[in-house]
Write a protein that holds these residues in place. Structure first.
Motif, PDB file in Angstrom:
ATOM      1  N   LEU A 131     -62.471 -59.867  87.657  1.00  0.00           N
ATOM      2  CA  LEU A 131     -63.382 -59.209  88.584  1.00  0.00           C
ATOM      3  C   LEU A 131     -64.429 -60.160  89.168  1.00  0.00           C
ATOM      4  N   SER A 132     -64.297 -61.438  88.872  1.00  0.00           N
ATOM      5  CA  SER A 132     -65.265 -62.401  89.400  1.00  0.00           C
ATOM      6  C   SER A 132     -64.583 -63.737  89.668  1.00  0.00           C
ATOM      7  N   LYS A 133     -65.213 -64.532  90.522  1.00  0.00           N
ATOM      8  CA  LYS A 133     -64.694 -65.865  90.796  1.00  0.00           C
ATOM      9  C   LYS A 133     -65.860 -66.826  91.018  1.00  0.00           C
ATOM     10  N   VAL A 134     -65.606 -68.075  90.720  1.00  0.00           N
ATOM     11  CA  VAL A 134     -66.574 -69.148  90.951  1.00  0.00           C
ATOM     12  C   VAL A 134     -65.923 -70.144  91.899  1.00  0.00           C
ATOM     13  N   ASP A 135     -66.635 -70.497  92.965  1.00  0.00           N
ATOM     14  CA  ASP A 135     -66.072 -71.398  93.965  1.00  0.00           C
ATOM     15  C   ASP A 135     -67.088 -72.489  94.291  1.00  0.00           C
ATOM     16  N   THR A 136     -66.577 -73.573  94.837  1.00  0.00           N
ATOM     17  CA  THR A 136     -67.431 -74.702  95.217  1.00  0.00           C
ATOM     18  C   THR A 136     -67.375 -74.892  96.731  1.00  0.00           C
ATOM     19  N   GLU A 161     -67.856 -55.521  93.287  1.00  0.00           N
ATOM     20  CA  GLU A 161     -68.864 -54.485  93.118  1.00  0.00           C
ATOM     21  C   GLU A 161     -68.294 -53.135  93.546  1.00  0.00           C
ATOM     22  N   SER A 162     -69.099 -52.106  93.342  1.00  0.00           N
ATOM     23  CA  SER A 162     -68.653 -50.754  93.714  1.00  0.00           C
ATOM     24  C   SER A 162     -68.277 -50.669  95.186  1.00  0.00           C
ATOM     25  N   ALA A 163     -69.020 -51.372  96.034  1.00  0.00           N
ATOM     26  CA  ALA A 163     -68.750 -51.325  97.471  1.00  0.00           C
ATOM     27  C   ALA A 163     -67.402 -51.934  97.827  1.00  0.00           C
ATOM     28  N   ASP A 164     -66.837 -52.749  96.938  1.00  0.00           N
ATOM     29  CA  ASP A 164     -65.548 -53.389  97.208  1.00  0.00           C
ATOM     30  C   ASP A 164     -64.361 -52.496  96.873  1.00  0.00           C
ATOM     31  N   ILE A 165     -64.614 -51.429  96.115  1.00  0.00           N
ATOM     32  CA  ILE A 165     -63.526 -50.534  95.731  1.00  0.00           C
ATOM     33  C   ILE A 165     -63.110 -49.724  96.953  1.00  0.00           C
ATOM     34  N   ALA A 166     -61.851 -49.852  97.341  1.00  0.00           N
ATOM     35  CA  ALA A 166     -61.363 -49.209  98.567  1.00  0.00           C
ATOM     36  C   ALA A 166     -60.622 -47.912  98.287  1.00  0.00           C
ATOM     37  N   GLN A 167     -60.005 -47.827  97.111  1.00  0.00           N
ATOM     38  CA  GLN A 167     -59.172 -46.667  96.797  1.00  0.00           C
ATOM     39  C   GLN A 167     -59.187 -46.403  95.290  1.00  0.00           C
ATOM     40  N   VAL A 193     -58.895 -49.494  92.885  1.00  0.00           N
ATOM     41  CA  VAL A 193     -58.094 -50.415  93.691  1.00  0.00           C
ATOM     42  C   VAL A 193     -59.015 -51.179  94.634  1.00  0.00           C
ATOM     43  N   ALA A 194     -58.835 -52.504  94.669  1.00  0.00           N
ATOM     44  CA  ALA A 194     -59.686 -53.365  95.504  1.00  0.00           C
ATOM     45  C   ALA A 194     -58.903 -54.623  95.881  1.00  0.00           C
ATOM     46  N   PRO A 195     -59.411 -55.396  96.836  1.00  0.00           N
ATOM     47  CA  PRO A 195     -58.771 -56.688  97.130  1.00  0.00           C
ATOM     48  C   PRO A 195     -58.878 -57.631  95.928  1.00  0.00           C
ATOM     49  N   ASP A 196     -57.932 -58.537  95.815  1.00  0.00           N
ATOM     50  CA  ASP A 196     -58.008 -59.568  94.789  1.00  0.00           C
ATOM     51  C   ASP A 196     -59.285 -60.373  95.001  1.00  0.00           C
ATOM     52  N   VAL A 197     -60.064 -60.524  93.940  1.00  0.00           N
ATOM     53  CA  VAL A 197     -61.365 -61.178  94.069  1.00  0.00           C
ATOM     54  C   VAL A 197     -61.235 -62.608  94.579  1.00  0.00           C
ATOM     55  N   ASN A 198     -60.108 -63.254  94.330  1.00  0.00           N
ATOM     56  CA  ASN A 198     -59.923 -64.634  94.771  1.00  0.00           C
ATOM     57  C   ASN A 198     -59.729 -64.752  96.281  1.00  0.00           C
ATOM     58  N   PHE A 199     -59.372 -63.624  96.928  1.00  0.00           N
ATOM     59  CA  PHE A 199     -59.130 -63.660  98.373  1.00  0.00           C
ATOM     60  C   PHE A 199     -59.942 -62.608  99.113  1.00  0.00           C
ATOM     61  N   ILE A 200     -60.921 -62.026  98.464  1.00  0.00           N
ATOM     62  CA  ILE A 200     -61.623 -60.874  99.030  1.00  0.00           C
ATOM     63  C   ILE A 200     -62.358 -61.211 100.316  1.00  0.00           C
ATOM     64  N   ASP A 201     -62.841 -62.419 100.453  1.00  0.00           N
ATOM     65  CA  ASP A 201     -63.581 -62.810 101.659  1.00  0.00           C
ATOM     66  C   ASP A 201     -62.754 -63.678 102.593  1.00  0.00           C
ATOM     67  N   SER A 202     -61.453 -63.681 102.383  1.00  0.00           N
ATOM     68  CA  SER A 202     -60.576 -64.504 103.206  1.00  0.00           C
ATOM     69  C   SER A 202     -60.415 -63.900 104.599  1.00  0.00           C
ATOM     70  N   ASP A 203     -60.334 -64.766 105.606  1.00  0.00           N
ATOM     71  CA  ASP A 203     -60.104 -64.316 106.984  1.00  0.00           C
ATOM     72  C   ASP A 203     -58.640 -63.942 107.212  1.00  0.00           C
ATOM     73  N   ASP A 204     -57.778 -64.370 106.310  1.00  0.00           N
ATOM     74  CA  ASP A 204     -56.356 -64.072 106.418  1.00  0.00           C
ATOM     75  C   ASP A 204     -56.093 -62.698 105.813  1.00  0.00           C
ATOM     76  N   SER A 205     -55.765 -61.710 106.647  1.00  0.00           N
ATOM     77  CA  SER A 205     -55.575 -60.339 106.176  1.00  0.00           C
ATOM     78  C   SER A 205     -54.404 -60.214 105.214  1.00  0.00           C
ATOM     79  N   THR A 206     -53.419 -61.125 105.318  1.00  0.00           N
ATOM     80  CA  THR A 206     -52.263 -61.056 104.432  1.00  0.00           C
ATOM     81  C   THR A 206     -52.625 -61.438 103.002  1.00  0.00           C
ATOM     82  N   MET A 207     -53.772 -62.104 102.822  1.00  0.00           N
ATOM     83  CA  MET A 207     -54.180 -62.538 101.487  1.00  0.00           C
ATOM     84  C   MET A 207     -55.093 -61.521 100.798  1.00  0.00           C
ATOM     85  N   SER A 208     -55.534 -60.510 101.540  1.00  0.00           N
ATOM     86  CA  SER A 208     -56.497 -59.558 100.984  1.00  0.00           C
ATOM     87  C   SER A 208     -55.870 -58.197 100.698  1.00  0.00           C
TER      88      SER A 208
END
Length: 299
Positions: A131-136, A161-167, A193-208
């Motif tokens: 449910l979390s990720k760390v990025d550089t 977070e709660s706001a990320d839960i879509a379904q 159900v939510a997007p994968d946290v590793n791709f949640i902010d990705s611009d590529d819709s196929t990854m989210s």
């Protein structure tokens, strides 16, 4: 028998709705008195969800299992989504996701599953990690490439977070109880159900793509969801429990799968790339279930 069950249900609903309103708000002398219950009130509120009751397998004349999706973008489902920001809200009001996650972390929910068939379990630690990720940041990589120490401000942390839960996905069974002469529903499993946290902010819709985060066996978490309340849009003084919302099917949903000979394949697997036909097939399954009760009495 039916009248007795209805009366007991109404009394139970009234009791738990009354229990978690803004307690003592009209008698409070200072703000900290709001929500403080007397010992008598605590004892009176110490209730449990209405038991399901025993159902003999021989009394199940017909049944079908279905999987449904509860879309949190629909207004009817907002009580399951909000509040997403709890900084300036009553302490008793939390989203369904927050309630589940809190009780997973404190150990009250111990049996967590990978899928709705309960074939493989997950640990609380593995769930928290997913449910979390760390990025550089790029600037941070430049520091590392230059042989410098990585500055903390160039490390980002992202939590679901709660706001990320879509379904929510639910699994349940519709069955005809020949002893009661009724078509009934029993909720078996629930998953945020939510997007994968590793791709949640990705611009590529196929990854989210949306994925179930974890599954819980619903009867096992009823006590917890009975204590947790959500906002009642019809009466602010009478919050309702999540257990009541889900058992009474006070939500809007669409069937995306039913038990079938093809390994319980999803509707979109045999009707791909056609959202309209998928919705029509879901309605067809719903009508088939509804007509089944009528057929029991006419045949």
């Amino acid at each position: 028998m039916h009248v007795k069950n209805i009366i007991l249900l109404l009394l139970s609903v009234f009791a738990f709705q009354l229990s978690n309103a803004q307690v003592n708000i009209l008698n409070a002398k200072v703000a900290s008195d709001i929500g403080v219950k007397s010992e008598a009130r605590i004892e009176a509120d110490n209730d449990k969800p209405l038991p399901y009751g025993y159902v003999d397998d021989r009394d199940i004349l017909w049944s079908v299992e279905v999987w449904e999706v509860i879309d949190l973008n629909e207004r009817a489902n907002f009580p399951l989504l909000f509040p997403t920001d709890t900084l300036e809200i009553d302490a008793y009001r939390r989203s369904l996701y927050d309630v589940l996650l809190k009780n997973i972390k404190n150990g009250k929910i111990q049996d967590i599953y990978v899928d709705s068939y309960f074939t493989q379990t997950k640990t609380a630690e593995s769930i928290e990690a997913s449910l979390s990720k760390v990025d550089t940041l790029d600037v941070g990589y430049e520091q590392l490439n230059a042989g410098e120490a990585l500055s903390p401000e160039y490390v980002t942390h992202r939590n679901l977070e709660s706001a990320d839960i879509a379904q929510y996905h639910i699994r349940g069974i519709w069955y005809f109880d020949k002893r009661q002469g009724e078509l009934k529903y029993r909720l078996l499993a629930l998953a945020p159900v939510a997007p994968d946290v590793n791709f949640i902010d990705s611009d590529d819709s196929t990854m989210s793509a949306l994925v179930p985060l974890f599954w819980v066996f619903y009867p096992q978490v009823r006590d917890i969801l009975h204590e947790a309340k959500t906002f009642n849009r019809k009466n602010d003084a009478r919050p309702v429990s999540f257990d009541h919302v889900l058992n009474a099917r006070m939500f809007s949903s669409v069937i995306f799968k039913e038990a079938n000979v093809y390994g319980d394949r999803k509707i979109k697997e045999f009707l791909p790339d056609n959202a309209l036909f998928q919705l029509l097939e879901a309605d067809k399954i719903k009508e088939k279930i509804r007509d089944r009760e009528q057929d029991m009495w006419t045949n």
